[in-house]
Design a protein around this motif. Structure first.
Motif, PDB file in Angstrom:
ATOM      1  N   VAL A 272       0.830  -1.204   0.000  1.00 29.07           N
ATOM      2  CA  VAL A 272       0.000   0.000   0.000  1.00 29.07           C
ATOM      3  C   VAL A 272       0.866   1.256   0.000  1.00 29.07           C
ATOM      4  CG1 VAL A 272      -1.788   1.281   1.226  1.00 29.07           C
ATOM      5  CG2 VAL A 272      -1.848  -1.218   1.195  1.00 29.07           C
ATOM      6  N   ASP A 273       1.821   1.331   0.908  1.00 28.60           N
ATOM      7  CA  ASP A 273       2.670   2.521   0.998  1.00 28.60           C
ATOM      8  C   ASP A 273       3.777   2.529  -0.048  1.00 28.60           C
ATOM      9  OD1 ASP A 273       1.292   3.659   3.133  1.00 28.60           O
ATOM     10  OD2 ASP A 273       2.454   2.547   4.622  1.00 28.60           O
ATOM     11  N   LEU A 274       4.090   1.367  -0.614  1.00 26.18           N
ATOM     12  CA  LEU A 274       5.204   1.276  -1.552  1.00 26.18           C
ATOM     13  C   LEU A 274       4.793   1.407  -3.013  1.00 26.18           C
ATOM     14  CD1 LEU A 274       7.157  -1.627   0.186  1.00 26.18           C
ATOM     15  CD2 LEU A 274       7.814   0.787   0.111  1.00 26.18           C
ATOM     16  N   SER A 275       3.497   1.355  -3.284  1.00 28.04           N
ATOM     17  CA  SER A 275       3.061   1.482  -4.672  1.00 28.04           C
ATOM     18  C   SER A 275       3.152   2.943  -5.118  1.00 28.04           C
ATOM     19  CB  SER A 275       1.632   0.960  -4.849  1.00 28.04           C
ATOM     20  OG  SER A 275       0.716   1.786  -4.181  1.00 28.04           O
ATOM     21  N   ALA A 276       3.478   3.139  -6.378  1.00 29.69           N
ATOM     22  CA  ALA A 276       3.593   4.477  -6.948  1.00 29.69           C
ATOM     23  C   ALA A 276       3.052   4.453  -8.369  1.00 29.69           C
ATOM     24  CB  ALA A 276       5.053   4.940  -6.947  1.00 29.69           C
ATOM     25  N   PHE A 277       2.618   5.611  -8.834  1.00 28.94           N
ATOM     26  CA  PHE A 277       2.024   5.717 -10.159  1.00 28.94           C
ATOM     27  C   PHE A 277       2.832   6.685 -11.014  1.00 28.94           C
ATOM     28  CE2 PHE A 277      -1.192   4.310  -7.234  1.00 28.94           C
ATOM     29  CZ  PHE A 277      -1.791   3.264  -7.921  1.00 28.94           C
ATOM     30  N   LYS A 413       6.340  12.941  -8.745  1.00 35.07           N
ATOM     31  CA  LYS A 413       4.889  12.833  -8.625  1.00 35.07           C
ATOM     32  C   LYS A 413       4.462  11.376  -8.725  1.00 35.07           C
ATOM     33  CE  LYS A 413       0.738  14.675  -8.382  1.00 35.07           C
ATOM     34  NZ  LYS A 413       0.290  15.426  -7.195  1.00 35.07           N
ATOM     35  N   GLY A 414       3.488  11.010  -7.919  1.00 27.72           N
ATOM     36  CA  GLY A 414       2.987   9.637  -7.923  1.00 27.72           C
ATOM     37  C   GLY A 414       3.503   8.801  -6.788  1.00 27.72           C
ATOM     38  N   THR A 415       4.429   9.379  -5.991  1.00 30.87           N
ATOM     39  CA  THR A 415       5.073   8.648  -4.904  1.00 30.87           C
ATOM     40  C   THR A 415       4.460   9.021  -3.566  1.00 30.87           C
ATOM     41  OG1 THR A 415       7.165   8.662  -6.118  1.00 30.87           O
ATOM     42  CG2 THR A 415       7.296   8.236  -3.770  1.00 30.87           C
ATOM     43  N   LYS A 416       4.326   8.052  -2.679  1.00 33.63           N
ATOM     44  CA  LYS A 416       3.913   8.337  -1.306  1.00 33.63           C
ATOM     45  C   LYS A 416       5.182   8.691  -0.528  1.00 33.63           C
ATOM     46  CE  LYS A 416      -0.022   5.159  -1.433  1.00 33.63           C
ATOM     47  NZ  LYS A 416       0.245   4.483  -2.722  1.00 33.63           N
ATOM     48  N   THR A 425      -3.440  11.888  -6.231  1.00 35.29           N
ATOM     49  CA  THR A 425      -4.777  11.745  -5.686  1.00 35.29           C
ATOM     50  C   THR A 425      -5.646  10.893  -6.595  1.00 35.29           C
ATOM     51  OG1 THR A 425      -5.657  13.686  -6.836  1.00 35.29           O
ATOM     52  CG2 THR A 425      -4.572  14.060  -4.699  1.00 35.29           C
ATOM     53  N   ASN A 426      -6.791  10.483  -6.080  1.00 36.09           N
ATOM     54  CA  ASN A 426      -7.730   9.729  -6.915  1.00 36.09           C
ATOM     55  C   ASN A 426      -8.145  10.543  -8.138  1.00 36.09           C
ATOM     56  OD1 ASN A 426      -7.625   7.551  -5.218  1.00 36.09           O
ATOM     57  ND2 ASN A 426      -9.651   7.842  -4.328  1.00 36.09           N
ATOM     58  N   ASP A 427      -8.398  11.823  -7.935  1.00 32.20           N
ATOM     59  CA  ASP A 427      -8.810  12.668  -9.063  1.00 32.20           C
ATOM     60  C   ASP A 427      -7.714  12.744 -10.118  1.00 32.20           C
ATOM     61  OD1 ASP A 427     -11.273  13.162  -7.952  1.00 32.20           O
ATOM     62  OD2 ASP A 427     -10.739  15.130  -7.137  1.00 32.20           O
ATOM     63  N   GLU A 428      -6.466  12.847  -9.676  1.00 33.91           N
ATOM     64  CA  GLU A 428      -5.356  12.898 -10.624  1.00 33.91           C
ATOM     65  C   GLU A 428      -5.187  11.569 -11.345  1.00 33.91           C
ATOM     66  OE1 GLU A 428      -2.440  16.195  -8.492  1.00 33.91           O
ATOM     67  OE2 GLU A 428      -2.452  14.127  -7.763  1.00 33.91           O
ATOM     68  N   LEU A 429      -5.389  10.473 -10.626  1.00 33.56           N
ATOM     69  CA  LEU A 429      -5.275   9.158 -11.237  1.00 33.56           C
ATOM     70  C   LEU A 429      -6.389   8.935 -12.259  1.00 33.56           C
ATOM     71  CD1 LEU A 429      -3.377   6.649 -10.804  1.00 33.56           C
ATOM     72  CD2 LEU A 429      -5.268   5.654  -9.534  1.00 33.56           C
TER      73      LEU A 429
END
Length: 480
Positions: A272-277, A413-416, A425-429
């Protein structure tokens, strides 16, 4: 003694949707939506086209699993092959340790979720467990950004082959396998695992279009493992525990933190914390640089024609041919070249499949600017990386109008990361998804996919989503 394989099998068969924290369920929806978008966007590229063609060849014409972006129906095996390749085509897919995980874990879930009419809860659970297992094993092995004694220390053997364990576990979950059958499947998965050939891929440029690991091949190996166990084969359930002759030895990793792989299993969901987009269809090493460069260009209203030179300071592990390459023969090559990626990013083209347009990739403006790009290793790379693993240290200098404009950024951008601005954010995704499918899927279908996926636990049948990925699919009935 319970082996590691058995512990992972117990996670796969003993976890219920109620055991997942809300953040984990939400992240599975984000991964699914993002993957659909990047897959659909990749249907026109070489890797995507080849994946589709071969998926149809092995999948036949009588199946009921969808190849995304095409509407073609083939067997689950053919669809998983094609969709794995499509997800990874633009190099814009979600990432987490050990690097790319989703193109290998998700396609089997998509194919079986559709053909077996699995609901959103079952799909979310399989995505979570499959990514968690792959991520945990990957984190316990050599890592591309390893350091030693304050210096960069990339491993001599590296890759994402270990994702086969998560991929096979997810297939077993949707097939309803017992803990014993699942364990046998995971044991078989280890025995049929692809090799880790990624380091060779780094060293040879222009690089193979197979990339670091052929997603289609791994999905087929995962299916083979899970189905072989279902058909009665016995797997090697000691393959992860035996450090002298087992998976650690023959996969080629120098380090092996077995205790960390299984610590707090089922209680701590690390993916969860390690995923990035990824906002850009380019290797992640340039993302923070592109973010900062575009901010500088916009802040000072610098036009491409005014740029006299761009010097970038990059991650320490990228001094290898695949990133140093300036011989751009295919749009694929543009996804990894430092100089070319910076040149494209400076043109401010909205990220997505437009970045792979040959007119842009091979255009005089991009190719000319590429010749003005130089790079060095970031002087504080190791210090910043060891300070926070989410770091992708980036620093650059733009020469224009007889001046030098400098900028620096630590998190893309995309990293936690500790910087809230880096979170996607969800909106950005959702905006990224809609941009990727624009012009391929009807707008109504795209919006329906967003609505169904982002409320994944309430979805009654994943097939409803997969069928909407066809360009000519019948969209949902209009609302009153």
């Amino acid at each position: 003694m319970t082996t590691m394989i058995q512990k992972f099998a117990d996670l796969a068969t003993g976890t219920r949707i109620e055991d997942l924290p809300a953040e984990a369920i939400g992240e599975t929806a984000r991964i699914l939506l993002d993957s659909i978008g990047v897959a659909v966007a990749g249907i026109g590229e070489l890797k995507g086209r080849a994946g589709i063609a071969y998926g149809k060849l092995i999948g036949g014409s009588q199946g009921d699993a969808t190849i995304m972006g095409t509407g073609d129906k083939v067997s689950a095996f053919g669809a998983a092959f094609a969709n794995g390749e499509l997800i990874n085509t633009l190099d814009m897919d979600a990432i987490m340790p050990p690097g790319h995980v989703t193109p290998y874990v998700l396609p089997g879930i998509m194919a079986l979720g559709e053909t077996m009419a699995r609901d959103g809860k079952a799909v979310a659970l399989a995505i979570a467990v499959g990514h968690e297992i792959s991520c945990r094993i990957g984190m316990g092995m050599d890592y591309l950004r390893d350091t030693r004694d304050g210096k960069v220390d990339p491993p001599p053997v590296f890759g994402y082959a270990e994702t086969i364990f998560g991929a096979a576990a997810a297939i077993s979950m949707l097939r309803g396998h017992s803990a014993e059958v699942t364990a046998n499947g995971l044991g078989i998965a280890g025995s049929v695992s692809p090799v880790n050939a990624q380091t060779a891929w780094f060293q040879h440029a222009p690089s193979s279009t197979i990339k670091y690991l052929h997603a289609g091949v791994l999905t087929q190996s995962a299916f083979t493992a899970a189905y072989a166990a279902e058909l009665g084969h016995r797997g090697d359930i000691q393959i992860l525990d035996d450090e002298e002759f087992g998976y650690r030895r023959f996969i080629g990793t120098r380090r092996w933190f077995a205790d960390r792989m299984v610590a707090d299993l089922g209680r701590e969901w690390r993916f969860v914390d390690l995923s990035a987009f990824k906002p850009y269809p380019h290797c992640r090493i340039l993302h923070a640089l592109i973010d900062e460069m575009q901010d500088l260009l916009d802040r000072h209203a610098i036009a491409v024609e005014e740029i006299e030179g761009i010097k970038v300071y990059v991650e320490g592990m990228v001094e290898q041919p695949v990133w140093l390459n300036r011989e751009i023969l295919l749009p694929h090559d543009a996804q990894f070249s430092i100089a070319h990626g910076i040149a494209v990013g400076a043109h401010r083209v909205p990220p997505g499949r437009a970045w792979m347009d040959p007119e842009l990739v091979f255009g005089d403006s991009v190719m000319g600017l590429m010749d003005k790009v130089t790079h060095e290793v970031h002087p504080d790379y190791v210090k910043l990386l060891t300070g926070n693993a989410a770091s992708r240290p980036a620093k650059l200098e733009i020469r224009a109008r007889g001046r030098t404009y400098a900028g620096e950024r630590r998190y893309p951008k995309g990293t936690k990361s500790p910087d809230p601005a880096s979170h996607m954010t969800n909106d950005e995704l959702i905006a990224k998804f809609l941009n990727n499918v624009d012009g391929i899927l009807p707008r109504g279908n795209a919006e329906a996919i967003v609505e169904l996926v982002m409320d994944l636990p309430r979805l009654d049948d994943l097939g409803r989503v997969m069928r909407l990925t066809a360009p000519d699919a019948q969209g949902p009935a209009p609302r009153n």
